[in-house]
Design an enzyme around this catalytic site. Structure first.
Site, PDB file in Angstrom:
ATOM      1  N   ASP A  54      25.658   0.195 -21.114  1.00 43.85           N
ATOM      2  CA  ASP A  54      25.889  -1.167 -21.616  1.00 43.85           C
ATOM      3  C   ASP A  54      25.436  -1.385 -23.046  1.00 43.85           C
ATOM      4  O   ASP A  54      25.323  -2.521 -23.474  1.00 43.85           O
ATOM      5  CB  ASP A  54      25.240  -2.194 -20.678  1.00 43.85           C
ATOM      6  CG  ASP A  54      23.778  -2.419 -20.982  1.00 43.85           C
ATOM      7  OD1 ASP A  54      23.096  -1.448 -21.385  1.00 43.85           O
ATOM      8  OD2 ASP A  54      23.319  -3.563 -20.825  1.00 43.85           O
ATOM      9  N   GLU A  55      25.179  -0.328 -23.805  1.00 45.43           N
ATOM     10  CA  GLU A  55      24.756  -0.558 -25.188  1.00 45.43           C
ATOM     11  C   GLU A  55      25.277   0.527 -26.118  1.00 45.43           C
ATOM     12  O   GLU A  55      25.507   1.665 -25.692  1.00 45.43           O
ATOM     13  CB  GLU A  55      23.232  -0.665 -25.307  1.00 45.43           C
ATOM     14  CG  GLU A  55      22.506   0.547 -24.859  1.00 45.43           C
ATOM     15  CD  GLU A  55      21.001   0.431 -25.020  1.00 45.43           C
ATOM     16  OE1 GLU A  55      20.533  -0.013 -26.086  1.00 45.43           O
ATOM     17  OE2 GLU A  55      20.292   0.809 -24.078  1.00 45.43           O
ATOM     18  N   ASP A 113      24.106  -4.937 -26.822  1.00 44.93           N
ATOM     19  CA  ASP A 113      23.593  -4.643 -25.469  1.00 44.93           C
ATOM     20  C   ASP A 113      23.994  -5.790 -24.544  1.00 44.93           C
ATOM     21  O   ASP A 113      23.717  -6.956 -24.825  1.00 44.93           O
ATOM     22  CB  ASP A 113      22.062  -4.522 -25.546  1.00 44.93           C
ATOM     23  CG  ASP A 113      21.430  -4.071 -24.222  1.00 44.93           C
ATOM     24  OD1 ASP A 113      20.494  -3.262 -24.277  1.00 44.93           O
ATOM     25  OD2 ASP A 113      21.865  -4.538 -23.154  1.00 44.93           O
TER      26      ASP A 113
END
Ligand code: TTP
Ligand code: MG
Length: 412
Positions: free
Chosen positions: A108-109, A14
């Site tokens: 974003d992860e 992340d």
């Protein structure tokens, strides 16, 4: 339980303060400053902020007015979705250089299944370190990683030492590292469930294992209790599913008593459209094709779809299409509605909304209002914000869905 030879190695990665970190990279004069990504003013909401701003208590989804009050010195930027999407793709490519088994969770992860690539969690740590190094070198950004035998523990681990963290969490460390965390960290524990658990003196994940199972079942229901207990023990056997990017989002509900009143049906269309729009905004997506699904008491089922002129994440546009489909394409012939669903597909990231030469102020206002309502509901629970249209009537018996008729949105 997994036997040792079947033990998996799962990595969760992340990015740290993602949108804010990208902005700092683009303008190094922002480094070390409290930076907030979002629109200032009465209707704005914080998307994210730098760790310097977090020291003042600023958080994602906080109303901008609150953030302005608690951190008046912050620099504000509106955000550039197209840039963040480009960076996200580069990072995804680095992950896919390690394994094709990558399951993105948001911009974003992602999870990576390293089983067969790393022999054990320690080898997983090495791979995670190299991935973090590559992101730092090539993108000049930091990420936090968790390595564990399953998805749940890997996700918890990546959050334990943010920013720039790297935590390996084997099952043996579950009592020391998982059990002290607040019970809200378990997947499936939202504000409502947390309230019930707090009332039963369950505050930490460890507390959950201490109360009698029957009390837990009374609190959250039998199947949720089983699910929560497994997670609290650090058990989770869900596979990493590559290519599981959302293709559609839908919400449906089965009614204990068939709906016959046109007003009730309309209200149901609005409730489902509202839920779908909210899930779109939560995932940072917009959709273009609206679907409805209708099943009558005799189990005749219709599905109908319509494509909008432009993608949207607003309930107004979705419910307008759903109402149109219902009135034009469904012939009830006196039968009641047993199941009603609304969905949306042809999804794309929110940043792909076509840039408009003349933005529609009413639409912009509706979007800001919807996001503010999302923020309030995230904090205070689902019931905190209701549309006037949905408040109309007291909840009668026929409104109650049987327990299996969940209306949680599903993402396919
Ligand atoms: P997160 O990973 O939740 O947050 P983050 O990367 O900013 O910070 P952290 O170091 O705690 O991981 O979300 C990723 C991005 O998604 C974030 O940079 C901005 C966006 N986002 C929103 O726009 N609204 C939200 O409410 C949240 C939670 C995230
Ligand atoms: Mg992040």
């Amino acid at each position: 339980m997994n036997t040792p030879c079947a033990a998996r190695v799962i990595l969760h990665l992340d990015m740290d303060a993602f949108y804010a970190a990208v902005e700092v990279r683009e303008d190094p004069s922002l480094a070390g400053k409290p930076l907030i990504i979002g629109h200032r003013g009465r209707r704005g909401v914080v998307s994210t902020c730098s760790y310097e701003a977090r020291k003042f208590g600023v958080r994602s989804a906080m109303p901008s007015v609150t953030a302005e009050r608690i951190c008046p010195q912050a620099v504000w930027l509106p955000g550039r979705m197209d840039l963040y999407v480009r960076v996200s793709r580069e990072i995804r490519r680095m992950m896919e250089d390690i394994t094709p088994v990558v399951e993105p969770l948001s911009i974003d992860e992602a999870f990576l299944d390293l089983t067969g690539i790393a022999r054990d969690l320690e080898e997983g740590r090495g791979i995670a370190r190299r991935l973090k190094d590559r992101i730092r070198k090539e993108e000049r950004l930091t990420a936090s990683a968790g390595v564990a035998p399953n998805k749940f523990l890997a996700k918890v681990a990546s959050d334990l030492e943010k920013p720039d963290g790297l935590v390996v969490l084997p099952l043996e460390e579950v009592p020391a590292r998982l059990h002290p965390l607040p019970v809200e960290r378990l997947w499936g524990v939202g504000p409502r469930t947390a309230e019930h658990l707090h009332a039963a003196s369950v505050r930490t994940i460890g507390d959950l294992l201490k109360i009698p199972q029957a009390s837990l079942e009374r609190c959250v229901g039998t199947s949720a209790a089983g699910h929560l207990l497994s997670l609290a023990r650090g058990e989770d056997d869900r596979p990493v599913e590559p290519g599981r990017e959302a293709k559609s989002i839908s919400e449906e509900r089965t009614y204990g008593t068939d709906l016959t009143d046109p007003d009730d049906i309309d209200r149901a269309l609005l409730e489902r459209s509202d839920g779908v729009a909210r899930e779109l905004r939560r995932c940072g997506l917009v959709g273009r094709t609206v679907h409805i699904k209708v099943r009558t008491g005799d189990f005749t089922t219709w599905t109908r779809a319509r494509t909008l002129p432009e993608p949207t994440d607003l309930p107004e546009a979705i419910v307008a299409a759903a109402r149109g489909l219902f009135s034009e394409k469904i012939r009830l012939r006196g039968k009641g509605v047993r199941l009603l669903g609304v969905g949306i597909s042809a999804l794309s990231p929110e940043g792909y909304l076509p840039a408009k030469l003349f933005p529609d102020p009413a639409e912009e206002r509706a979007r800001r209002l919807a996001k503010a309502a999302d923020a309030v509901r995230d904090r205070f629970g689902e019931e905190a914000v209701k549309r006037a249209r949905l408040l109309g009537r007291p909840r009668g018996k026929k409104d109650k869905a049987p327990p299996e008729a969940s209306s949680l949105p599903t993402v396919d």
